[in-house]
Design an enzyme around this catalytic site. Structure first.
Site, PDB file in Angstrom:
ATOM      1  N   CYS A 272       5.805  -0.346   6.965  1.00  0.00           N
ATOM      2  CA  CYS A 272       5.448   0.847   6.192  1.00  0.00           C
ATOM      3  C   CYS A 272       6.643   1.243   5.334  1.00  0.00           C
ATOM      4  O   CYS A 272       7.778   1.223   5.811  1.00  0.00           O
ATOM      5  CB  CYS A 272       5.100   1.979   7.168  1.00  0.00           C
ATOM      6  SG  CYS A 272       4.669   3.523   6.344  1.00  0.00           S
ATOM      7  N   LEU A 273       6.375   1.610   4.077  1.00  0.00           N
ATOM      8  CA  LEU A 273       7.466   2.006   3.181  1.00  0.00           C
ATOM      9  C   LEU A 273       8.181   3.254   3.683  1.00  0.00           C
ATOM     10  O   LEU A 273       9.311   3.511   3.301  1.00  0.00           O
ATOM     11  CB  LEU A 273       6.932   2.232   1.757  1.00  0.00           C
ATOM     12  CG  LEU A 273       6.454   0.965   1.040  1.00  0.00           C
ATOM     13  CD1 LEU A 273       5.830   1.314  -0.300  1.00  0.00           C
ATOM     14  CD2 LEU A 273       7.600  -0.021   0.869  1.00  0.00           C
TER      15      LEU A 273
ATOM     16  N   HIS B 266      -4.444   1.651   7.584  1.00  0.00           N
ATOM     17  CA  HIS B 266      -3.067   2.155   7.663  1.00  0.00           C
ATOM     18  C   HIS B 266      -2.861   3.308   6.672  1.00  0.00           C
ATOM     19  O   HIS B 266      -2.307   4.346   7.019  1.00  0.00           O
ATOM     20  CB  HIS B 266      -2.112   0.987   7.368  1.00  0.00           C
ATOM     21  CG  HIS B 266      -0.660   1.349   7.277  1.00  0.00           C
ATOM     22  ND1 HIS B 266       0.289   0.830   8.124  1.00  0.00           N
ATOM     23  CD2 HIS B 266       0.014   2.162   6.423  1.00  0.00           C
ATOM     24  CE1 HIS B 266       1.481   1.322   7.808  1.00  0.00           C
ATOM     25  NE2 HIS B 266       1.338   2.120   6.769  1.00  0.00           N
ATOM     26  N   GLU B 267      -3.362   3.118   5.430  1.00  0.00           N
ATOM     27  CA  GLU B 267      -3.153   4.144   4.395  1.00  0.00           C
ATOM     28  C   GLU B 267      -4.007   5.383   4.672  1.00  0.00           C
ATOM     29  O   GLU B 267      -3.557   6.508   4.442  1.00  0.00           O
ATOM     30  CB  GLU B 267      -3.458   3.574   3.002  1.00  0.00           C
ATOM     31  CG  GLU B 267      -2.645   2.349   2.585  1.00  0.00           C
ATOM     32  CD  GLU B 267      -1.152   2.490   2.777  1.00  0.00           C
ATOM     33  OE1 GLU B 267      -0.633   3.620   2.744  1.00  0.00           O
ATOM     34  OE2 GLU B 267      -0.487   1.459   3.009  1.00  0.00           O
TER      35      GLU B 267
ATOM     36  N   HIS C  86      -2.311   7.653   6.984  1.00  0.00           N
ATOM     37  CA  HIS C  86      -1.312   8.522   6.332  1.00  0.00           C
ATOM     38  C   HIS C  86      -1.949   9.838   5.865  1.00  0.00           C
ATOM     39  O   HIS C  86      -1.309  10.884   5.892  1.00  0.00           O
ATOM     40  CB  HIS C  86      -0.706   7.827   5.109  1.00  0.00           C
ATOM     41  CG  HIS C  86       0.424   6.895   5.420  1.00  0.00           C
ATOM     42  ND1 HIS C  86       1.594   7.302   6.017  1.00  0.00           N
ATOM     43  CD2 HIS C  86       0.580   5.560   5.193  1.00  0.00           C
ATOM     44  CE1 HIS C  86       2.420   6.257   6.147  1.00  0.00           C
ATOM     45  NE2 HIS C  86       1.818   5.191   5.656  1.00  0.00           N
TER      46      HIS C  86
ATOM     47  N   GLN D  75       2.995  10.091   1.348  1.00  0.00           N
ATOM     48  CA  GLN D  75       4.298   9.422   1.409  1.00  0.00           C
ATOM     49  C   GLN D  75       5.183   9.802   0.220  1.00  0.00           C
ATOM     50  O   GLN D  75       6.398   9.649   0.293  1.00  0.00           O
ATOM     51  CB  GLN D  75       4.126   7.899   1.417  1.00  0.00           C
ATOM     52  CG  GLN D  75       3.517   7.361   2.697  1.00  0.00           C
ATOM     53  CD  GLN D  75       3.368   5.858   2.628  1.00  0.00           C
ATOM     54  OE1 GLN D  75       2.395   5.342   2.101  1.00  0.00           O
ATOM     55  NE2 GLN D  75       4.359   5.138   3.150  1.00  0.00           N
TER      56      GLN D  75
ATOM     57  N   GLY E   3       0.826  -1.202   0.000  1.00  0.00           N
ATOM     58  CA  GLY E   3       0.000   0.000   0.000  1.00  0.00           C
ATOM     59  C   GLY E   3       0.855   1.245   0.000  1.00  0.00           C
ATOM     60  O   GLY E   3       2.016   1.212   0.432  1.00  0.00           O
TER      61      GLY E   3
HETATM   62 NI    NI Z   1       2.621   3.237   5.530  1.00  0.00          NI
END
Ligand code: NI
Length: 167
Positions: free
Chosen positions: A91-92, A133-134, A137, A51, A46
Site C-alpha cells: 500500500c502506498l 483494497h481501495e 480505504h 490517502q 491503486g
Molecule cells: Ni492502499
C-alpha cells in the site's frame, strides 16, 4: 495536473469513513486526474481519495502490465463476491511493507465513471484484490488490519524508524 501528498500509516486521517460523491463535476474529474498522476508517479497500482486526504468515495487503479488501462470508480459498491484467495499486498500509505491477505477472488462492482455515468463490471485476480483494497480505504480500513496485532506493531515501529531517517 498535480502530484498529491500521500498520507502514511498510522496517520488517523486514513481512518476516516469517506462520504459519497453526490455530483460528479469538474472538481471531481480534476481530483481523479491528480490521483492518477500521483499513483503512476509513486508508482502504485491503486489509490483511494482518503490517502490524499480527501474523504470522498473515489478510487483509481491500473493493474495492467503496460500501465495504460486507467480505471476510476466513483461511489464503488461490491454487488457480489465469490471464492477466496490469498495474495501479497502492499500500500502506498504503508511503504515497503508486503503481506499476504485473503480476499474474494471474483467480484462484481457497481460505480460511476468520471462522467457520472453508472456502470457495472466484473473483476478477478489482482484487479479484484486491488478494488477491494481501495474500497477498504474508503471505509477507513487498511490491509494491515487483516494481520495479527504483533505484525502490525512491528510494521508501525519499522515505519516510525523510517520516518526518523528521512526527515
Ligand atoms: Ni492502499
Amino acid at each position: 495536473m498535480a502530484l498529491l501528498h500521500i498520507l502514511h500509516y498510522p496517520d488517523p486521517r486514513l481512518r476516516v469513513k469517506a462520504a459519497p460523491v453526490d455530483q460528479v463535476d469538474e472538481a471531481v474529474r480534476r481530483l481523479v486526474d491528480d490521483m492518477f498522476e500521483t499513483m503512476y508517479d509513486a508508482p502504485g497500482i491503486g489509490l483511494a481519495a482518503p490517502q490524499v486526504n480527501v474523504a470522498r468515495r473515489i478510487i483509481v487503479l491500473d493493474v495492467s502490465e503496460k500501465r495504460d488501462e486507467p480505471l476510476a470508480l466513483i461511489n464503488p459498491e461490491i454487488l457480489h463476491q465469490e471464492e477466496r484467495e490469498k495474495m501479497e499486498e502492499g500500500c502506498l500509505s504503508v511503504p515497503g511493507i508486503y503481506e499476504m491477505v485473503e480476499r474474494a477472488a471474483r467480484i462484481r462492482v457497481r460505480a460511476l465513471d468520471p462522467d457520472g455515468r453508472p456502470f457495472e463490471m466484473e473483476a478477478e485476480g489482482l484487479q479484484a484484490v486491488c478494488i477491494q483494497h481501495e474500497i477498504d480505504h474508503l471505509d477507513g480500513r487498511l490491509f494491515v488490519d487483516y494481520l495479527t496485532e504483533m505484525k502490525r506493531r512491528r510494521i508501525r515501529k519499522k515505519l516510525e524508524k523510517l520516518r526518523r531517517h528521512t526527515m
